[in-house]
Motif scaffolding. Sequence first.
Motif, mmCIF file in Angstrom:
data_model
loop_
_atom_site.group_PDB
_atom_site.id
_atom_site.type_symbol
_atom_site.label_atom_id
_atom_site.label_comp_id
_atom_site.label_asym_id
_atom_site.label_seq_id
_atom_site.Cartn_x
_atom_site.Cartn_y
_atom_site.Cartn_z
ATOM 1 N N ARG B 43 4.341 -0.109 12.582
ATOM 2 C CA ARG B 43 3.522 -0.680 11.661
ATOM 3 C C ARG B 43 4.170 -0.470 10.115
ATOM 4 O O ARG B 43 3.787 -0.867 9.135
ATOM 5 C CB ARG B 43 2.257 0.018 11.713
ATOM 6 N N SER B 44 4.789 0.667 10.044
ATOM 7 C CA SER B 44 5.145 1.081 8.426
ATOM 8 C C SER B 44 6.187 0.463 8.200
ATOM 9 O O SER B 44 6.547 0.614 6.858
ATOM 10 C CB SER B 44 5.131 2.678 8.544
ATOM 11 N N PRO B 46 7.477 -2.622 7.600
ATOM 12 C CA PRO B 46 7.414 -3.824 6.565
ATOM 13 C C PRO B 46 7.274 -3.135 4.948
ATOM 14 O O PRO B 46 7.911 -3.727 4.027
ATOM 15 C CB PRO B 46 6.341 -4.843 6.767
ATOM 16 N N PHE B 47 6.310 -2.086 4.768
ATOM 17 C CA PHE B 47 5.955 -1.597 3.676
ATOM 18 C C PHE B 47 7.451 -0.945 3.187
ATOM 19 O O PHE B 47 7.871 -1.386 1.800
ATOM 20 C CB PHE B 47 5.100 -0.522 3.745
ATOM 21 N N ILE B 50 10.239 -3.658 2.010
ATOM 22 C CA ILE B 50 9.959 -4.258 0.575
ATOM 23 C C ILE B 50 10.238 -3.162 -0.361
ATOM 24 O O ILE B 50 11.016 -3.837 -1.339
ATOM 25 C CB ILE B 50 8.399 -4.524 0.510
ATOM 26 N N LEU B 51 9.910 -1.878 -0.250
ATOM 27 C CA LEU B 51 10.241 -0.846 -1.452
ATOM 28 C C LEU B 51 12.008 -0.922 -1.456
ATOM 29 O O LEU B 51 12.468 -0.856 -2.475
ATOM 30 C CB LEU B 51 9.968 0.401 -1.038
ATOM 31 N N VAL B 54 13.518 -3.703 -3.033
ATOM 32 C CA VAL B 54 13.140 -3.785 -4.705
ATOM 33 C C VAL B 54 14.083 -2.890 -5.203
ATOM 34 O O VAL B 54 14.670 -3.082 -6.246
ATOM 35 C CB VAL B 54 11.771 -3.325 -4.879
ATOM 36 N N VAL B 142 -1.115 9.207 6.236
ATOM 37 C CA VAL B 142 -0.527 8.611 5.060
ATOM 38 C C VAL B 142 -0.596 9.485 3.909
ATOM 39 O O VAL B 142 0.183 9.684 3.164
ATOM 40 C CB VAL B 142 -0.726 7.229 5.195
ATOM 41 N N HIS B 146 1.796 10.778 1.093
ATOM 42 C CA HIS B 146 2.053 10.801 -0.508
ATOM 43 C C HIS B 146 1.897 12.020 -1.220
ATOM 44 O O HIS B 146 2.537 12.241 -2.096
ATOM 45 C CB HIS B 146 0.747 9.665 -0.827
ATOM 46 N N ILE B 212 8.117 3.721 -8.320
ATOM 47 C CA ILE B 212 8.216 3.451 -6.825
ATOM 48 C C ILE B 212 8.808 4.562 -5.983
ATOM 49 O O ILE B 212 8.583 4.561 -4.733
ATOM 50 C CB ILE B 212 8.503 2.123 -6.200
ATOM 51 N N ASP B 215 6.767 6.202 -3.888
ATOM 52 C CA ASP B 215 5.977 5.718 -2.537
ATOM 53 C C ASP B 215 7.227 5.378 -1.593
ATOM 54 O O ASP B 215 6.955 5.634 -0.343
ATOM 55 C CB ASP B 215 5.535 4.327 -3.031
ATOM 56 N N ALA B 218 7.533 8.631 0.382
ATOM 57 C CA ALA B 218 6.186 8.939 1.365
ATOM 58 C C ALA B 218 6.667 7.965 2.594
ATOM 59 O O ALA B 218 6.386 8.376 3.537
ATOM 60 C CB ALA B 218 5.088 8.393 0.521
ATOM 61 N N GLY B 219 7.202 6.720 2.092
ATOM 62 C CA GLY B 219 7.671 5.728 3.247
ATOM 63 C C GLY B 219 8.650 6.429 4.251
ATOM 64 O O GLY B 219 8.408 6.217 5.685
ATOM 65 N N TRP B 222 6.767 9.303 6.088
ATOM 66 C CA TRP B 222 5.823 8.799 7.257
ATOM 67 C C TRP B 222 6.501 8.268 8.450
ATOM 68 O O TRP B 222 6.248 8.595 9.606
ATOM 69 C CB TRP B 222 4.825 7.718 6.697
#
Lengths: 136, 279
Positions: B43-44, B46-47, B50-51, B54, B142, B146, B212, B215, B218-219, B222
């Motif tokens: 689940r984690s 896609p997030f 994206i990061l 970018v 989560v 962070h 970012i 984040d 953290a990604g 996680w």
Amino acid sequence: MKSFPLKIVTLDGEFFNGQVVQVSLRSIDGDVSILAGHIPYITAIGMGECRIYFEQASEPRRAACMGGILSVSNDCVRIAATTFEWAEDIDRERAFAAKKRAEEEILRKKDKINTSIAEAKLKRALTRISVADKIK
Amino acid sequence: MAEVSMKDIKLRIKSVENTRQITKAMELVASSKLRRAKERAERSRPFFSILQSVMDDISSGSDSESIFTKEKQVKNSCYIVIAGDRGLAGGYNNNVLDLAEVEMKNKNAVILPIGKKALEHFKRVGANMITSDFESVEDISVKNCHEISKVISSGFADGDFDEAYIVYTKFISVLSQEPSVVRILPVAVNKNKESKKYILYEPDSEAVFNAIIPDYIAGVLWGSVSESLASELGARRTAMEAATKNAGEMLDSLSLKYNRARQGAITQEITEIVSGSEL
């Protein structure tokens, strides 16, 4: 009005994936709204309310949205947020408890680091409360 | 052959049966939790992607380097070590802690242990720890990730350490898990000069990039926690499956012994009766 695909994800998974006509949220620099046909654009998300409009001039779906990035590319708008909570899912009692805890911590703590963490917590709690209040 | 009494064998059979029941239950619990842990890791994704894209775009488009990507002369290192909360998972905890020790050799390292076994280990060896708050890897949320990532990225920005690693266990399949190390800081980005895109950054690309980074970390964190958890459960499942199988084999050989002892006793009784009647 033209619609565009919007995708909202966090580390907990996908929150939203569908067509919308407008999305508004608070970036670190202030409020922004995205409509269809926006140029490629990337900004960091601040702490605030996110409004998603499915039709023009209709009541938006509201959420508390904090941290992460907003990325607009030619084919899709993506929100990768640190925390994202639909207004109807926000637990107001918990938010109030968090607000109280953070306020007490700010009063008690003297050192800089812990105070800034507590202040961030307070800000988050206040944002959640204000978003939750709007749908009542 | 010195026979063990039938009663002894019976007792032994009973205790092995109990043990088998426990290992069987643990195996089932581990398999059902494993499914959930795997879904969580999925689940984690896609997030995270994206990061990552970018960040790649930003660094491809600009010549300046962020403080988070610049390589520094390494004096101090930071290691986040993820192990389990409980034993009975084969070599899971030992493997990952051994790897951490090898990696940290001859380095000036501070450690952020996650999971009870990691915490206990580094307490025992007297290592320098940032925090001992994260005692349970199963309860890491989560939000915790962070928090940790904020501590790590501000520590790096302030120069408390010059590089940061995560030591975790990679989940390859239910049957195989591999302890591994990833560097999270300085951040590795894929610079691709040719794919320069025209994107508007607000306020500017560097501010977005630095905003970012926490984040992103953290990604990664996680993902590593979820994968380690899945690995732990996989290792436990395999270990418990083997234990259940061994218990089954033991039961077979014990009941054979029991039957032999019983047969022996009957034969002896008959012999005694027969020889008594002849008198």
